[in-house]
Enzyme design. Structure first.
Site, PDB file in Angstrom:
ATOM      1  N   LYS A  52     -69.667  26.311  21.806  1.00 51.90           N
ATOM      2  CA  LYS A  52     -68.375  26.339  21.100  1.00 51.90           C
ATOM      3  C   LYS A  52     -67.238  26.097  22.085  1.00 51.90           C
ATOM      4  CE  LYS A  52     -70.184  29.205  17.376  1.00 51.90           C
ATOM      5  NZ  LYS A  52     -70.357  30.505  16.746  1.00 51.90           N
ATOM      6  N   GLN A  96     -68.963  36.585  17.516  1.00 50.35           N
ATOM      7  CA  GLN A  96     -70.331  36.065  17.417  1.00 50.35           C
ATOM      8  C   GLN A  96     -71.283  37.144  16.908  1.00 50.35           C
ATOM      9  OE1 GLN A  96     -71.074  32.839  17.903  1.00 50.35           O
ATOM     10  NE2 GLN A  96     -73.238  33.114  17.496  1.00 50.35           N
ATOM     11  N   ASP A 119     -64.619  31.203  10.845  1.00 53.56           N
ATOM     12  CA  ASP A 119     -66.033  31.232  10.443  1.00 53.56           C
ATOM     13  C   ASP A 119     -66.174  31.201   8.920  1.00 53.56           C
ATOM     14  OD1 ASP A 119     -67.983  31.256  12.461  1.00 53.56           O
ATOM     15  OD2 ASP A 119     -67.625  33.371  12.933  1.00 53.56           O
TER      16      ASP A 119
HETATM   17  N1  GUN Z   1     -74.316  33.759  14.583  1.00 52.17           N
HETATM   18  C1  GUN Z   1     -75.078  32.725  14.152  1.00 52.17           C
HETATM   19  N2  GUN Z   1     -74.297  31.770  13.604  1.00 52.17           N
HETATM   20  C2  GUN Z   1     -73.018  32.218  13.677  1.00 52.17           C
HETATM   21  C3  GUN Z   1     -71.773  31.671  13.293  1.00 52.17           C
HETATM   22  O1  GUN Z   1     -71.667  30.568  12.736  1.00 52.17           O
HETATM   23  N3  GUN Z   1     -70.673  32.454  13.559  1.00 52.17           N
HETATM   24  C4  GUN Z   1     -70.765  33.655  14.161  1.00 52.17           C
HETATM   25  N4  GUN Z   1     -69.629  34.337  14.357  1.00 52.17           N
HETATM   26  N5  GUN Z   1     -71.923  34.190  14.527  1.00 52.17           N
HETATM   27  C5  GUN Z   1     -73.040  33.467  14.290  1.00 52.17           C
END
Ligand code: GUN
Length: 294
Positions: A52, A96, A119
């Protein structure tokens, strides 16, 4: 059979975002800013968050990574969320997942301001999306819709079968696919207690596998000519790889790919699109904030 190349599509979209950011900077604006909160040292989460941050660089965004050890308390993490909510330099942020067991993930998710929830996990965004109002749409379903659009794959009136009912993929995917302005499709959702899974899957014009069960979808479950979207990314041991594992999708690619009309590979299919859609949501958050502050 066509390979749906998520890596190339994501690269093209990131280049488009970068152009937009360059135009913003040229007209005297500041770069969009995404913050990410990472708790602990889970291997998968570390990789996602690193990717990211790299995607932010590729798009010309500012990024901030806030790292905490596993022993952070829920109260401390909630205070971090409040700080990010109040920080005017941050357009959007993510926490996350998964979080350590002593922290209530739902409580943390609900503490994020919906306007900064890039998200799209906050119930306000989920609810708005489900009834067709402007909202942040969670990145994986949005990435899948975008891939289908960019490859000219019609969804209107077709049978879409979704394997899995998670809050992050299955449920929002079903809500988007059934909506007139997005998928406009006939949607079936299958899960661990569904009967006749193979028969139901064979009715799919578009089959979306998101159950996290390696190579679950085999050739006998796929109608010849169907489009197959593989959301699975399970790490399976593989001594021939440098890291000692490889990513395995929910689809048995070798036997399924010859009979379908189009398929996403793992890796290089849905995964890169997910991060790219997070970038798009961040640009959207930036634009909405710039508009509301002007
Ligand atoms: N864990 C797995 N996929 C994601 C996601 O798209 N966003 C977040 N915040 N955590 C995750």
């Amino acid at each position: 059979m066509q390979i749906i190349d998520g890596k190339a599509t994501a690269a093209a979209i990131k280049a488009e975002i970068r152009n937009d950011v360059e135009a913003i900077l040229a007209s005297g604006g500041r770069a969009p800013h995404l913050a990410a909160v990472l708790v602990g040292h889970d291997g998968g989460s570390e990789t996602y968050v690193r990717n990211k941050v790299l995607a932010c660089e590729a798009c010309g965004f500012r990024s901030t990574l806030l790292r905490f050890e596993n022993n952070i308390t829920e109260e401390e993490l909630l205070a971090v969320v409040q700080e990010l909510n109040a920080d005017d330099t941050v357009d959007g942020f993510i926490v996350q997942l998964p979080l350590p067991g002593h922290i209530d993930e739902q409580k943390v998710t609900e503490a994020i301001l919906p306007e900064k929830d890039v998200d799209g996990f906050h119930p306000v965004n989920v609810g708005r999306m489900a009834i067709g109002l402007p909202a942040f749409i969670s990145a994986t379903p949005l990435g899948i819709l975008t891939l289908l659009q960019r490859y000219g794959i019609e969804t209107r009136g077709r049978n879409v079968v979704i394997l899995g009912r998670s809050n992050i993929v299955g449920k929002p995917m079903a809500a988007l696919m059934m909506q007139k302005q997005y998928g406009d499709a006939t949607v079936t959702v299958l899960h661990s207690h569904s009967g006749n899974i193979a028969d139901e899957c064979r009715r799919a014009d578009i089959l979306i596998a998101a159950i996290g069960s390696p190579a679950f979808v085999t050739a006998d479950m796929v109608k010849p000519g169907a489009v197959v979207i593989d959301v699975g990314t399970t790490r399976v041991p593989d001594a021939s790889r440098s890291g000692g594992f490889r990513l395995q999708g929910d689809v048995d690619f070798q036997t399924v790919s010859p009979i379908c009309s189009a398929i996403t590979p793992v890796p290089g299919g849905v995964g890169p699109m997910t991060i790219c859609m997070l970038m798009l949501n961040t640009l959207l958050a930036y634009r909405r904030r710039a508009k509301s502050l002007s």
